[in-house]
Design a protein around this motif. Sequence first.
Motif, PDB file in Angstrom:
ATOM      1  N   VAL A  66       0.704  -1.245  -0.051  1.00 17.40           N
ATOM      2  CA  VAL A  66      -0.012  -0.097  -0.074  1.00 17.40           C
ATOM      3  C   VAL A  66       0.611   1.234  -0.015  1.00 17.40           C
ATOM      4  CG1 VAL A  66      -1.608   1.285   1.257  1.00 17.40           C
ATOM      5  CG2 VAL A  66      -1.786  -1.234   1.078  1.00 17.40           C
ATOM      6  N   THR A  69       2.701   1.728  -3.308  1.00 13.95           N
ATOM      7  CA  THR A  69       1.765   2.157  -4.258  1.00 13.95           C
ATOM      8  C   THR A  69       1.522   3.591  -4.267  1.00 13.95           C
ATOM      9  OG1 THR A  69       0.825  -0.130  -4.684  1.00 13.95           O
ATOM     10  CG2 THR A  69      -0.427   1.751  -5.585  1.00 13.95           C
ATOM     11  N   TYR A  70       1.402   3.876  -3.011  1.00 15.80           N
ATOM     12  CA  TYR A  70       0.918   5.465  -3.009  1.00 15.80           C
ATOM     13  C   TYR A  70       2.285   6.288  -3.452  1.00 15.80           C
ATOM     14  CZ  TYR A  70       1.172   9.552  -0.104  1.00 15.80           C
ATOM     15  OH  TYR A  70       1.335  10.977   0.133  1.00 15.80           O
TER      16      TYR A  70
END
Length: 236
Positions: A66, A69-70
Amino acid sequence: MVQVAAARQHGPFLTMLSLTPEQWGELGQGALTTLGLTVFSLAVGFGLALLGALGRRSGNPVARAVAGTYVEALRNTPFFVQLLFLFFGLPTLGVQLTELQAAALAMTLNLGAYATEIVRAGLDAVPRGQVEAAASLGLSRAQTFWTVVLRQALAVVYPALVSQVIIVMLGSAVVSYINVKDLTYAAQFIASRNFQQFGLYLVVTAAYLALAFALRAALNGVGRALFRFKQPLRAA
């Protein structure tokens, strides 16, 4: 028309002399909007960066994915496109943001993504031996992180964080595209009435330069107060 003619007589380098008190007020209000957006993105973006850095260093593969990806999504797409997506794209999903909300969110997310990698680098720079020494003194993991690791990490990367904040502030000039009444918007509005683009944007360039120097000086002062203890990190 009288004001335009007078401005032309002064020449581009003296445009500032032809600005009315109302126009100076518009520029001042725009500068305050720019500064306010920057301060907001700094306050919230730092918290986001800290969470992102912890996620990137986490042993949990979901948290790493997460956070990764951010960071990669925001660091590898233009800020302007991010802004347009938030303001024009989200309404198709039923999420309506005002111009100011979209600008603040875009600046915060962008700063958070870049600052994540900066904070992570600082955390990685703290020698493992200091963590082990803190544990031997009976400090909990949370106490070790907040009192030993984080403060030293931020002291190391603080100049880079300050530079990134300045970059985001200067990049915020594009928020005028969605009618956020920042410094650039004020300049465009005034230029549409007195047609003295060269001289006016020279004034605005100087204003951005002054904001950058003032903000850097203020943040450096905060850094000196927070990190007076700073010494070169050594492996234990």
